[in-house]
Structure formats: C-alpha cells, structure tokens
Design a protein around this motif. Sequence first.
Motif, PDB file in Angstrom:
ATOM      1  N   GLN A 228       0.840  -1.210   0.000  1.00 12.95           N
ATOM      2  CA  GLN A 228       0.000   0.000   0.000  1.00 12.95           C
ATOM      3  C   GLN A 228       0.867   1.249   0.000  1.00 12.95           C
ATOM      4  O   GLN A 228       0.559   2.240  -0.679  1.00 12.95           O
ATOM      5  CB  GLN A 228      -0.925  -0.009   1.228  1.00 12.95           C
ATOM      6  N   ASN A 229       1.958   1.201   0.750  1.00 11.88           N
ATOM      7  CA  ASN A 229       2.878   2.348   0.772  1.00 11.88           C
ATOM      8  C   ASN A 229       3.496   2.568  -0.608  1.00 11.88           C
ATOM      9  O   ASN A 229       3.639   3.706  -1.059  1.00 11.88           O
ATOM     10  CB  ASN A 229       3.986   2.125   1.811  1.00 11.88           C
ATOM     11  N   LEU A 230       3.867   1.473  -1.272  1.00 12.34           N
ATOM     12  CA  LEU A 230       4.432   1.608  -2.616  1.00 12.34           C
ATOM     13  C   LEU A 230       3.391   2.203  -3.568  1.00 12.34           C
ATOM     14  O   LEU A 230       3.724   3.031  -4.425  1.00 12.34           O
ATOM     15  CB  LEU A 230       4.912   0.246  -3.139  1.00 12.34           C
ATOM     16  N   ARG A 231       2.134   1.774  -3.408  1.00 10.99           N
ATOM     17  CA  ARG A 231       1.075   2.334  -4.253  1.00 10.99           C
ATOM     18  C   ARG A 231       0.958   3.849  -4.039  1.00 10.99           C
ATOM     19  O   ARG A 231       0.887   4.623  -4.990  1.00 10.99           O
ATOM     20  CB  ARG A 231      -0.266   1.660  -3.939  1.00 10.99           C
ATOM     21  N   GLN A 238       3.463   9.652 -10.089  1.00  9.96           N
ATOM     22  CA  GLN A 238       3.074   9.201 -11.423  1.00  9.96           C
ATOM     23  C   GLN A 238       4.004   8.126 -11.984  1.00  9.96           C
ATOM     24  O   GLN A 238       4.250   8.035 -13.190  1.00  9.96           O
ATOM     25  CB  GLN A 238       2.968  10.385 -12.384  1.00  9.96           C
ATOM     26  N   VAL A 239       4.502   7.306 -11.069  1.00 14.43           N
ATOM     27  CA  VAL A 239       5.389   6.203 -11.444  1.00 14.43           C
ATOM     28  C   VAL A 239       4.601   4.912 -11.672  1.00 14.43           C
ATOM     29  O   VAL A 239       5.030   4.034 -12.417  1.00 14.43           O
ATOM     30  CB  VAL A 239       6.470   6.010 -10.342  1.00 14.43           C
ATOM     31  N   LEU A 240       3.413   4.822 -11.061  1.00 16.13           N
ATOM     32  CA  LEU A 240       2.643   3.569 -11.116  1.00 16.13           C
ATOM     33  C   LEU A 240       2.501   3.040 -12.549  1.00 16.13           C
ATOM     34  O   LEU A 240       2.706   1.865 -12.813  1.00 16.13           O
ATOM     35  CB  LEU A 240       1.264   3.797 -10.474  1.00 16.13           C
ATOM     36  N   ASP A 241       2.181   3.921 -13.481  1.00 17.61           N
ATOM     37  CA  ASP A 241       1.991   3.508 -14.878  1.00 17.61           C
ATOM     38  C   ASP A 241       3.289   3.115 -15.568  1.00 17.61           C
ATOM     39  O   ASP A 241       3.264   2.540 -16.653  1.00 17.61           O
ATOM     40  CB  ASP A 241       1.358   4.650 -15.697  1.00 17.61           C
ATOM     41  N   ARG A 242       4.406   3.465 -14.976  1.00 16.46           N
ATOM     42  CA  ARG A 242       5.696   3.132 -15.597  1.00 16.46           C
ATOM     43  C   ARG A 242       6.242   1.799 -15.091  1.00 16.46           C
ATOM     44  O   ARG A 242       7.256   1.314 -15.607  1.00 16.46           O
ATOM     45  CB  ARG A 242       6.730   4.233 -15.329  1.00 16.46           C
ATOM     46  N   LEU A 243       5.607   1.237 -14.072  1.00 14.42           N
ATOM     47  CA  LEU A 243       6.095  -0.033 -13.526  1.00 14.42           C
ATOM     48  C   LEU A 243       5.693  -1.178 -14.448  1.00 14.42           C
ATOM     49  O   LEU A 243       4.674  -1.093 -15.137  1.00 14.42           O
ATOM     50  CB  LEU A 243       5.475  -0.276 -12.145  1.00 14.42           C
ATOM     51  N   PRO A 244       6.466  -2.281 -14.446  1.00 14.86           N
ATOM     52  CA  PRO A 244       6.003  -3.481 -15.150  1.00 14.86           C
ATOM     53  C   PRO A 244       4.581  -3.802 -14.675  1.00 14.86           C
ATOM     54  O   PRO A 244       4.254  -3.654 -13.496  1.00 14.86           O
ATOM     55  CB  PRO A 244       7.004  -4.554 -14.714  1.00 14.86           C
ATOM     56  N   ALA A 251       0.387  -3.593  -6.548  1.00 11.10           N
ATOM     57  CA  ALA A 251       0.216  -2.373  -5.761  1.00 11.10           C
ATOM     58  C   ALA A 251      -1.256  -1.973  -5.735  1.00 11.10           C
ATOM     59  O   ALA A 251      -1.784  -1.568  -4.700  1.00 11.10           O
ATOM     60  CB  ALA A 251       1.075  -1.257  -6.345  1.00 11.10           C
ATOM     61  N   LEU A 252      -1.935  -2.126  -6.870  1.00  8.98           N
ATOM     62  CA  LEU A 252      -3.336  -1.724  -6.936  1.00  8.98           C
ATOM     63  C   LEU A 252      -4.238  -2.667  -6.145  1.00  8.98           C
ATOM     64  O   LEU A 252      -5.255  -2.257  -5.598  1.00  8.98           O
ATOM     65  CB  LEU A 252      -3.797  -1.672  -8.408  1.00  8.98           C
ATOM     66  N   GLU A 253      -3.849  -3.945  -6.077  1.00  8.98           N
ATOM     67  CA  GLU A 253      -4.689  -4.928  -5.384  1.00  8.98           C
ATOM     68  C   GLU A 253      -4.464  -4.934  -3.875  1.00  8.98           C
ATOM     69  O   GLU A 253      -5.258  -5.496  -3.128  1.00  8.98           O
ATOM     70  CB  GLU A 253      -4.412  -6.338  -5.930  1.00  8.98           C
TER      71      GLU A 253
END
Length: 254
Positions: A228-231, A238-244, A251-253
């Motif tokens: 959750q912290n990473l999310r 705005q890094v979430l979309d750049r992750l594999p 992270a989203l789940e």
Amino acid sequence: MSLFPDELPALDCHAHIAPDVTDAQIGALKGAVVLAVTRTPAETAHALRRRDTTLVWGTGVHPAVPAALKAFDLRQFAATLKKTCLIGEIGLDRRGSLDRQRSVLAQILDAARNEPVILSLHSSGRTGPLMDLLTSHPHPGIILHWFLGSPDELKQAIDLGAYFSVNAAMPDYALAALPLHRLLPETDFPASRRATGAIRPGVVDLLEQRLAQLHDSTPQLIRRRFWQNLRELTTRTQVLDRLPEAIADCALEA
Ligand SMILES: [Zn+2]
C-alpha cells in the motif's frame, strides 16, 4: 492471469543484482519483486537494456564509488530517465569528497525535478548534509535507504515527505522510530547478507516478523502495508503507470 495468484509477493526496494542475471537466477527469487539499484553509469547502461516482469532496474551513481562519480555525465544521466522510473543508488557517503558527492547529487536532483521517478538514497555518515540538500531540492519520490539519522534529521525527513526502506540489520529502536505508513522493505543484498539474514534479494520475512512484533500486527498485514505504501508513493509521483504491469497490479490490489 495474474503472475501472483495467491498472495502478495515479497517486496525488496533496494538490492544489488548483477545485470547479467539469468532467468534461472530470477526464478530462484520465488516471485519476489525487487527494485534493483545500480552503482555506476556502466552498470546502468547494461541494466537498462533488460526487460523483466518482476524487477525494476535503476539508474545509479553510488557516492562511495569514486569511478562512478568520475564517470557521471549529466546529459547521459538525464537520458536514462526516459528508460526507467527508478533512480538509485545515489546519495552521500562518509568516504570521499563531500563537495564532489554533493555536486553530483544536486545535478541528479535537478534532473529528477518534475520527472515521474522514485529515488533510492544512501546517506551513511552524511545524513545531515543530505537533509540540507533535500531541503533545497525537494522531490516527492524520495526513499531514504537504511537511514540512521539523528532524531532531528529524522523529523526533517518525515516533514519532507520521505519514505524509508528498512532492513532486518537495523536495530529495533531505529525501526520503531519510523512511521509505518512511510516504510518500505529492503535487503541491500549482498551488502549485509549476514546481518539481514537475506540469502538472496527479496528475503524480507525476518523484517516482516520484527515489524509485526513492534506494531502488534501480523507479517501478512505488514507486507500488505508495504505494498500500500508503494502504491501511495508511485501514485503521487506518477510512477505507477511506468512499472512493469504485474508489479503495478500488485500495488493496486493491496
Ligand atoms: Zn545499496
């Protein structure tokens, strides 16, 4: 189909992996998600040619590696930010010229300004000068790795919005002083193999158990908290979309 069907995988936000790691060696990490930092521009160049589903490769200039500081080239470094959302390992270290380290780090922080990146920072022996530099060059994606600053420096870091990646070699009082909602796990493999008990990157069970004890929680809930912290951190930068994709899904789940 999800890569991680049953439960959240182990997360390791600061480890050193050789860029010529084989698929079999990655398989031996048992699905752990690792932010793999690099030390030199040469290592970075090699690492950023890879595409791995469970690893994020960083662009790094380690402050305790004189050859890395010497090889640092701002234009080349800025170009790597098109290829990765992770800057690390960077920072300040008690060994070597503070002026040189500070000059390189200031250039990196300037290049990272307004970029969708997270940054893994080393501060061994120079936590005060690092706080000064981060105060004049703030960034929403700061992760302080193995941070052992004074209580005042810790408060400064928290006020700056920093996250902290922690490992099982850190003493209880250091772990307990950090807010749980800013914590991320790390091994710093292979630097502290004996002290952390991490025989490979991604082995964070002992850390999760100790934090569960300190916070009257369970290792499973601590792991969920890390994700959750990473999310939170990757959303605000705005890094979430750049992750594999499989990593972003975890992270989203969480
Ligand atoms: Zn390291």
